[in-house]
Design a protein around this motif. Structure first.
Motif, PDB file in Angstrom:
ATOM      1  N   THR A  10     -11.300   0.236   8.698  1.00 56.00           N
ATOM      2  CA  THR A  10     -11.721  -0.382   6.996  1.00 56.00           C
ATOM      3  C   THR A  10     -12.978  -2.093   7.326  1.00 56.00           C
ATOM      4  OG1 THR A  10     -10.421  -1.688   5.324  1.00 56.00           O
ATOM      5  CG2 THR A  10     -10.420  -2.292   7.653  1.00 56.00           C
ATOM      6  N   GLY A  11     -13.446  -2.487   5.996  1.00 51.35           N
ATOM      7  CA  GLY A  11     -14.717  -2.874   6.496  1.00 51.35           C
ATOM      8  C   GLY A  11     -14.252  -4.284   7.052  1.00 51.35           C
ATOM      9  N   ALA A  12     -14.928  -5.038   7.180  1.00 54.77           N
ATOM     10  CA  ALA A  12     -15.043  -6.788   7.438  1.00 54.77           C
ATOM     11  C   ALA A  12     -15.107  -7.265   6.554  1.00 54.77           C
ATOM     12  CB  ALA A  12     -16.279  -6.823   9.156  1.00 54.77           C
ATOM     13  N   THR A  13     -16.026  -7.426   5.342  1.00 47.64           N
ATOM     14  CA  THR A  13     -16.010  -8.644   4.741  1.00 47.64           C
ATOM     15  C   THR A  13     -15.791  -7.120   3.425  1.00 47.64           C
ATOM     16  OG1 THR A  13     -18.409  -7.237   4.676  1.00 47.64           O
ATOM     17  CG2 THR A  13     -18.046  -9.213   5.520  1.00 47.64           C
ATOM     18  N   GLY A  14     -15.416  -8.400   2.057  1.00 49.74           N
ATOM     19  CA  GLY A  14     -14.925  -7.349   0.818  1.00 49.74           C
ATOM     20  C   GLY A  14     -13.503  -6.430   1.167  1.00 49.74           C
ATOM     21  N   GLY A  15     -14.089  -5.437   0.047  1.00 48.75           N
ATOM     22  CA  GLY A  15     -12.787  -4.151  -0.231  1.00 48.75           C
ATOM     23  C   GLY A  15     -11.352  -4.949   0.478  1.00 48.75           C
ATOM     24  N   ASN A  16     -10.346  -4.422  -0.397  1.00 48.40           N
ATOM     25  CA  ASN A  16      -9.405  -3.897  -0.384  1.00 48.40           C
ATOM     26  C   ASN A  16      -8.471  -3.242   0.480  1.00 48.40           C
ATOM     27  OD1 ASN A  16      -9.533  -5.614  -2.369  1.00 48.40           O
ATOM     28  ND2 ASN A  16      -9.672  -3.576  -3.843  1.00 48.40           N
ATOM     29  N   ASN A  17      -8.910  -4.020   2.415  1.00 51.48           N
ATOM     30  CA  ASN A  17      -8.070  -3.852   3.334  1.00 51.48           C
ATOM     31  C   ASN A  17      -7.646  -2.175   3.390  1.00 51.48           C
ATOM     32  OD1 ASN A  17      -7.829  -5.315   5.463  1.00 51.48           O
ATOM     33  ND2 ASN A  17      -5.201  -6.045   4.996  1.00 51.48           N
ATOM     34  N   LYS A  18      -8.593  -1.599   2.640  1.00 55.77           N
ATOM     35  CA  LYS A  18      -8.030  -0.057   2.583  1.00 55.77           C
ATOM     36  C   LYS A  18      -8.874   0.372   4.105  1.00 55.77           C
ATOM     37  CE  LYS A  18     -10.914   2.611   0.155  1.00 55.77           C
ATOM     38  NZ  LYS A  18     -11.712   3.624  -0.818  1.00 55.77           N
ATOM     39  N   LEU A  19      -7.894   1.502   4.546  1.00 55.87           N
ATOM     40  CA  LEU A  19      -7.933   2.031   6.413  1.00 55.87           C
ATOM     41  C   LEU A  19      -7.641   3.222   5.654  1.00 55.87           C
ATOM     42  CD1 LEU A  19      -4.396   0.540   8.500  1.00 55.87           C
ATOM     43  CD2 LEU A  19      -7.467  -0.393   8.675  1.00 55.87           C
ATOM     44  N   THR A  20      -8.830   4.166   6.244  1.00 53.43           N
ATOM     45  CA  THR A  20      -9.322   5.570   6.498  1.00 53.43           C
ATOM     46  C   THR A  20      -8.894   5.426   7.587  1.00 53.43           C
ATOM     47  OG1 THR A  20     -11.278   4.633   5.061  1.00 53.43           O
ATOM     48  CG2 THR A  20     -11.103   6.950   6.018  1.00 53.43           C
TER      49      THR A  20
ATOM     50  N   MET B 107      -3.890  11.028   7.227  1.00 51.68           N
ATOM     51  CA  MET B 107      -3.459  10.483   6.308  1.00 51.68           C
ATOM     52  C   MET B 107      -4.338   9.471   5.047  1.00 51.68           C
ATOM     53  SD  MET B 107      -0.295   7.547   7.270  1.00 51.68           S
ATOM     54  CE  MET B 107      -0.810   7.904   8.689  1.00 51.68           C
ATOM     55  N   GLU B 108      -4.368   9.898   3.414  1.00 51.37           N
ATOM     56  CA  GLU B 108      -5.200   9.685   2.711  1.00 51.37           C
ATOM     57  C   GLU B 108      -4.661   7.978   2.330  1.00 51.37           C
ATOM     58  OE1 GLU B 108      -8.121  11.909   1.689  1.00 51.37           O
ATOM     59  OE2 GLU B 108      -5.967  13.387   1.674  1.00 51.37           O
ATOM     60  N   PHE B 109      -5.030   6.933   2.180  1.00 53.57           N
ATOM     61  CA  PHE B 109      -4.806   6.148   0.875  1.00 53.57           C
ATOM     62  C   PHE B 109      -5.272   6.037  -0.424  1.00 53.57           C
ATOM     63  CE2 PHE B 109      -5.341   1.880  -0.956  1.00 53.57           C
ATOM     64  CZ  PHE B 109      -6.040   1.981  -2.140  1.00 53.57           C
ATOM     65  N   LEU B 110      -3.480   5.941  -0.930  1.00 53.58           N
ATOM     66  CA  LEU B 110      -2.978   6.000  -2.499  1.00 53.58           C
ATOM     67  C   LEU B 110      -3.866   4.776  -3.539  1.00 53.58           C
ATOM     68  CD1 LEU B 110       0.261   7.626  -2.562  1.00 53.58           C
ATOM     69  CD2 LEU B 110      -2.441   8.825  -3.236  1.00 53.58           C
ATOM     70  N   VAL B 111      -3.106   3.984  -2.987  1.00 53.52           N
ATOM     71  CA  VAL B 111      -3.008   2.940  -4.002  1.00 53.52           C
ATOM     72  C   VAL B 111      -2.963   1.187  -3.591  1.00 53.52           C
ATOM     73  CG1 VAL B 111      -0.690   2.734  -4.863  1.00 53.52           C
ATOM     74  CG2 VAL B 111      -2.662   1.394  -6.517  1.00 53.52           C
ATOM     75  N   ASN B 112      -3.525   0.980  -3.732  1.00 47.28           N
ATOM     76  CA  ASN B 112      -2.147  -1.487  -3.262  1.00 47.28           C
ATOM     77  C   ASN B 112      -2.518  -2.399  -4.139  1.00 47.28           C
ATOM     78  OD1 ASN B 112      -5.533  -1.867  -3.669  1.00 47.28           O
ATOM     79  ND2 ASN B 112      -5.920  -1.874  -1.096  1.00 47.28           N
ATOM     80  N   PHE B 113      -2.263  -2.735  -3.762  1.00 53.39           N
ATOM     81  CA  PHE B 113      -1.262  -4.107  -4.684  1.00 53.39           C
ATOM     82  C   PHE B 113      -0.918  -5.440  -4.663  1.00 53.39           C
ATOM     83  CE2 PHE B 113       1.831  -3.382  -8.672  1.00 53.39           C
ATOM     84  CZ  PHE B 113       3.105  -4.151  -8.165  1.00 53.39           C
ATOM     85  N   TYR B 114      -0.988  -6.204  -5.726  1.00 52.51           N
ATOM     86  CA  TYR B 114      -1.194  -7.646  -5.032  1.00 52.51           C
ATOM     87  C   TYR B 114      -1.029  -8.982  -6.389  1.00 52.51           C
ATOM     88  CZ  TYR B 114      -2.933 -11.605  -3.993  1.00 52.51           C
ATOM     89  OH  TYR B 114      -2.996 -13.572  -4.021  1.00 52.51           O
ATOM     90  N   ASN B 115       0.142  -8.976  -6.540  1.00 59.27           N
ATOM     91  CA  ASN B 115       0.633  -9.856  -7.281  1.00 59.27           C
ATOM     92  C   ASN B 115       0.875  -9.549  -8.494  1.00 59.27           C
ATOM     93  OD1 ASN B 115       0.709 -12.694  -8.317  1.00 59.27           O
ATOM     94  ND2 ASN B 115      -2.017 -13.071  -8.958  1.00 59.27           N
ATOM     95  N   GLY B 116       1.593  -8.168  -8.312  1.00 57.55           N
ATOM     96  CA  GLY B 116       2.199  -7.384  -9.941  1.00 57.55           C
ATOM     97  C   GLY B 116       1.184  -6.906 -10.051  1.00 57.55           C
ATOM     98  N   LYS B 117      -0.494  -6.560  -9.852  1.00 59.82           N
ATOM     99  CA  LYS B 117      -1.155  -5.514  -9.969  1.00 59.82           C
ATOM    100  C   LYS B 117      -1.620  -4.399  -8.573  1.00 59.82           C
ATOM    101  CE  LYS B 117      -2.676  -9.271 -12.525  1.00 59.82           C
ATOM    102  NZ  LYS B 117      -4.106  -9.739 -13.423  1.00 59.82           N
ATOM    103  N   VAL B 118      -2.297  -3.790 -10.047  1.00 59.52           N
ATOM    104  CA  VAL B 118      -2.917  -2.664  -9.200  1.00 59.52           C
ATOM    105  C   VAL B 118      -4.306  -3.213  -8.285  1.00 59.52           C
ATOM    106  CG1 VAL B 118      -3.679   0.401  -8.884  1.00 59.52           C
ATOM    107  CG2 VAL B 118      -2.123  -0.446  -9.408  1.00 59.52           C
ATOM    108  N   MET B 119      -4.900  -2.873  -7.284  1.00 59.83           N
ATOM    109  CA  MET B 119      -5.913  -3.465  -6.779  1.00 59.83           C
ATOM    110  C   MET B 119      -7.299  -2.873  -6.672  1.00 59.83           C
ATOM    111  SD  MET B 119      -5.007  -6.527  -3.928  1.00 59.83           S
ATOM    112  CE  MET B 119      -6.760  -6.081  -3.479  1.00 59.83           C
TER     113      MET B 119
ATOM    114  N   TYR C 120       0.945  -0.805  -0.046  1.00 56.88           N
ATOM    115  CA  TYR C 120       0.085   0.135  -0.553  1.00 56.88           C
ATOM    116  C   TYR C 120       1.114   1.330   0.218  1.00 56.88           C
ATOM    117  CZ  TYR C 120      -2.426  -3.599   2.756  1.00 56.88           C
ATOM    118  OH  TYR C 120      -3.842  -4.800   2.802  1.00 56.88           O
ATOM    119  N   TRP C 121       0.095   2.636  -0.037  1.00 56.46           N
ATOM    120  CA  TRP C 121       0.932   3.325  -0.580  1.00 56.46           C
ATOM    121  C   TRP C 121       0.012   4.808  -0.274  1.00 56.46           C
ATOM    122  CZ3 TRP C 121       5.584   4.765  -0.611  1.00 56.46           C
ATOM    123  CH2 TRP C 121       6.763   4.022  -0.879  1.00 56.46           C
TER     124      TRP C 121
END
Lengths: 114, 115
Positions: free
Chosen positions: B94-104, A43-55, A33-34
């Motif tokens: 973050t959400g318990a189901t689905g999503g991409n573990n994105k923290l707010t 702090m704000e989410f930019l991107v997450n990444f798994y297995n070579g790809k942006v999720m 993650y960035w």
């Protein structure tokens, strides 16, 4: 505990130049993650990444941004070209999985665009 | 959309006093909640997290937090603070189901412990 390393800790560049921020995640982690933090803001989410790809990416992840992790080396955030509003602290994080798994953060790279 | 509010930008307490740092969240589903601490020139470190079960969760260094669903709150507490607790504290969801573990994250609370 597990450590995420970010290199460099501070980077100063001129507007329009390219910059690459490097992150060495926890060794057995699979998700990366960035996050971006402008001074005095959250702090704000930019991107997450798994297995070579942006999720998933946020609206802050502009077209000038890109991420990659070639051959299991550093997880990088590249900005090309940079703009003044890109000045911020960028935090890298990694996790073993999803579903609320703990994110482990680096100490951040402070990017100053002049 | 998910969001976190930490209403207190700065909190100052005397060493040995009790502490509460407030956190309110907004999330439509089942939340996972976290408190992180950031010491100067260091990355964020996890203090504690809530997934389910007992609404009072214990963390490191004597910290605990209570999940109150009816109030959408997850306040952080400590019975007796030490000067070394001075840092910035972030609440996150973050959400318990689905999503991409994105923290707010919330905006953070700067804690100053005075002798």
């Amino acid at each position: 505990g597990p450590k995420v390393l970010q290199i460099p800790s501070h980077q100063i560049i001129d507007m329009g130049q390219m910059v690459t921020l490097n992150c060495d995640p926890v060794s057995n982690h699979l998700y990366f993650y960035w996050y971006k933090q402008i001074l005095g803001q959250q702090m704000e989410f930019l991107v997450n990444f798994y297995n070579g790809k942006v999720m998933e990416k946020s609206k802050l992840f502009k077209d000038q941004f890109s991420v990659e992790r070639p051959d299991g080396s550093y997880f990088t955030l590249k900005i090309q070209p940079t703009a003044l509003e890109d000045s911020a602290v960028y935090f890298c994080a990694s996790s073993l999985g999803l579903g609320g798994r703990t994110l482990y953060f680096g100490s951040g790279t402070r990017l100053t665009v002049l | 959309a998910q969001s976190v509010t930490q209403p207190d930008a700065r909190v100052t307490v005397s060493e040995g006093a009790s502490l509460q740092l407030r956190c309110k969240y907004s999330y439509s589903g089942t939340p996972y909640l976290f408190w992180y601490v950031q010491y100067p020139r260091q990355g964020l470190q996890l203090l504690l997290k809530y997934y389910s079960g007992d609404p009072v969760v214990q963390g490191v260094n004597g910290f605990e937090a209570e999940f109150i669903k009816s109030n959408s709150s997850f306040h952080l507490r400590k019975a007796s603070v030490h000067w070394s607790d001075s840092a910035v504290y972030f609440c996150a969801v973050t959400g318990a189901t689905g999503g991409n573990n994105k923290l707010t994250f919330g905006q953070g609370t700067v804690l100053s412990v005075i002798p």
